[in-house]
Design a protein around this motif. Structure first.
Motif, PDB file in Angstrom:
ATOM      1  N   TYR A 104       4.040 -14.857 -23.997  1.00 34.08           N
ATOM      2  CA  TYR A 104       5.102 -14.536 -23.295  1.00 34.08           C
ATOM      3  C   TYR A 104       4.888 -14.527 -21.829  1.00 34.08           C
ATOM      4  O   TYR A 104       3.929 -14.045 -21.266  1.00 34.08           O
ATOM      5  N   LEU A 105       6.036 -15.004 -21.135  1.00 30.87           N
ATOM      6  CA  LEU A 105       6.310 -14.821 -19.749  1.00 30.87           C
ATOM      7  C   LEU A 105       7.220 -13.793 -19.643  1.00 30.87           C
ATOM      8  O   LEU A 105       8.166 -13.510 -20.517  1.00 30.87           O
ATOM      9  N   VAL A 106       6.899 -12.699 -18.916  1.00 32.16           N
ATOM     10  CA  VAL A 106       7.853 -11.439 -19.107  1.00 32.16           C
ATOM     11  C   VAL A 106       8.309 -11.051 -17.578  1.00 32.16           C
ATOM     12  O   VAL A 106       7.412 -11.185 -16.667  1.00 32.16           O
ATOM     13  N   GLU A 107       9.680 -10.873 -17.608  1.00 34.99           N
ATOM     14  CA  GLU A 107      10.119 -10.615 -16.245  1.00 34.99           C
ATOM     15  C   GLU A 107      10.832  -9.308 -16.504  1.00 34.99           C
ATOM     16  O   GLU A 107      11.576  -8.810 -17.486  1.00 34.99           O
ATOM     17  N   ILE A 108      10.668  -8.439 -15.692  1.00 46.21           N
ATOM     18  CA  ILE A 108      11.288  -6.920 -15.629  1.00 46.21           C
ATOM     19  C   ILE A 108      12.186  -7.039 -14.434  1.00 46.21           C
ATOM     20  O   ILE A 108      11.957  -7.012 -13.157  1.00 46.21           O
ATOM     21  N   LYS A 109      13.443  -6.613 -14.867  1.00 52.23           N
ATOM     22  CA  LYS A 109      14.600  -6.467 -14.014  1.00 52.23           C
ATOM     23  C   LYS A 109      15.456  -5.183 -14.399  1.00 52.23           C
ATOM     24  O   LYS A 109      15.589  -4.918 -15.595  1.00 52.23           O
ATOM     25  N   PRO A 110      16.043  -4.707 -13.282  1.00 52.69           N
ATOM     26  CA  PRO A 110      17.312  -3.750 -13.859  1.00 52.69           C
ATOM     27  C   PRO A 110      18.352  -4.532 -14.618  1.00 52.69           C
ATOM     28  O   PRO A 110      18.628  -5.510 -14.361  1.00 52.69           O
ATOM     29  N   TYR A 111      18.626  -3.680 -15.924  1.00 49.26           N
ATOM     30  CA  TYR A 111      19.958  -4.404 -16.640  1.00 49.26           C
ATOM     31  C   TYR A 111      20.930  -4.834 -15.777  1.00 49.26           C
ATOM     32  O   TYR A 111      21.596  -5.982 -16.187  1.00 49.26           O
ATOM     33  N   LYS A 112      21.269  -4.126 -14.776  1.00 49.77           N
ATOM     34  CA  LYS A 112      22.572  -4.505 -13.872  1.00 49.77           C
ATOM     35  C   LYS A 112      22.338  -5.930 -13.297  1.00 49.77           C
ATOM     36  O   LYS A 112      23.301  -6.943 -13.044  1.00 49.77           O
ATOM     37  N   GLN A 113      20.991  -6.356 -13.030  1.00 46.03           N
ATOM     38  CA  GLN A 113      20.830  -7.621 -12.292  1.00 46.03           C
ATOM     39  C   GLN A 113      20.895  -8.712 -13.516  1.00 46.03           C
ATOM     40  O   GLN A 113      20.782  -9.755 -13.022  1.00 46.03           O
ATOM     41  N   THR A 114      20.940  -8.190 -14.630  1.00 43.99           N
ATOM     42  CA  THR A 114      20.840  -9.533 -15.819  1.00 43.99           C
ATOM     43  C   THR A 114      22.365  -9.859 -16.072  1.00 43.99           C
ATOM     44  O   THR A 114      22.574 -10.625 -16.959  1.00 43.99           O
ATOM     45  N   GLN A 115      23.141  -9.115 -15.734  1.00 45.28           N
ATOM     46  CA  GLN A 115      24.718  -9.231 -16.146  1.00 45.28           C
ATOM     47  C   GLN A 115      25.479  -9.783 -15.153  1.00 45.28           C
ATOM     48  O   GLN A 115      25.249  -9.472 -13.575  1.00 45.28           O
ATOM     49  N   PRO A 116      26.551 -10.544 -15.145  1.00 44.08           N
ATOM     50  CA  PRO A 116      27.508 -10.899 -14.031  1.00 44.08           C
ATOM     51  C   PRO A 116      28.123  -9.717 -13.413  1.00 44.08           C
ATOM     52  O   PRO A 116      28.390  -8.742 -13.990  1.00 44.08           O
TER      53      PRO A 116
END
Length: 168
Positions: A104-116
């Motif tokens: 796996y390639l894993v990116e860790i981001k705040p949920y807010k940045q994954t949504q429009p």
């Protein structure tokens, strides 16, 4: 809310760097000392948030993790038709799932940045522009990562606080 397109997006970095990019140092940062021999990096990994630290610990302590690494994959991408950029993916991890071994390639981001981004009456225009640019940039990065994964036999995962702090 108007979503930014191609040429508008490519001219945003200069505007943002002059006007609204925020460098927030409130997050937990440091160097992680791996436990055991699963970590495959040249030097100890740097965590840039408490979420990354939690993921590093999970990799070290999970018996199904065969090996893991931090910031070892660099993927070229472009925002719109702009200049080539480099996406340094947060982590790679190899996991034994039953009788299969998956990478796996894993990116860790705040949920807010994954949504429009959404706009409402309280947001400044500069905040809306910054959120639109961040979302567009992330989408370009993740598209390039998906293509890289298909070529190299990996799966791409985006982990957010909703995944990392799920109480089971």
């Amino acid at each position: 809310m108007k979503e930014l397109q191609g040429s508008e997006i490519q001219h945003l970095p200069a505007f943002l760097s002059r006007n609204v990019i925020r460098r927030d140092r409130r997050f937990k940062q440091g160097v992680y000392n791996p436990v055991g021999s699963k970590y495959r990096g040249k030097s100890n990994p740097v965590y840039r948030s408490s979420w990354e630290l939690k993921f590093f610990r999970w990799c070290d302590l999970n018996e199904n993790v065969i090996e893991w690494n931090s910031e070892n994959v660099v993927i070229p991408y472009r925002i719109g038709n702009g200049k080539p950029r480099r996406y340094i993916v947060d982590n790679t991890v190899t996991i034994k799932e039953g009788s299969c071994i998956k990478k796996y390639l894993v990116e860790i981001k705040p949920y807010k940045q994954t949504q429009p981004p959404t706009s409402h009456g309280n947001k400044k225009k500069s905040t809306i522009i910054y959120e639109q640019y961040t979302f567009a940039k992330n989408k370009c990065k993740w598209g390039a990562a998906e293509q890289w994964c298909k070529k190299n036999g990996y799966e791409f995962l985006i982990l957010t606080e909703k995944n990392l702090f799920n109480k089971r």
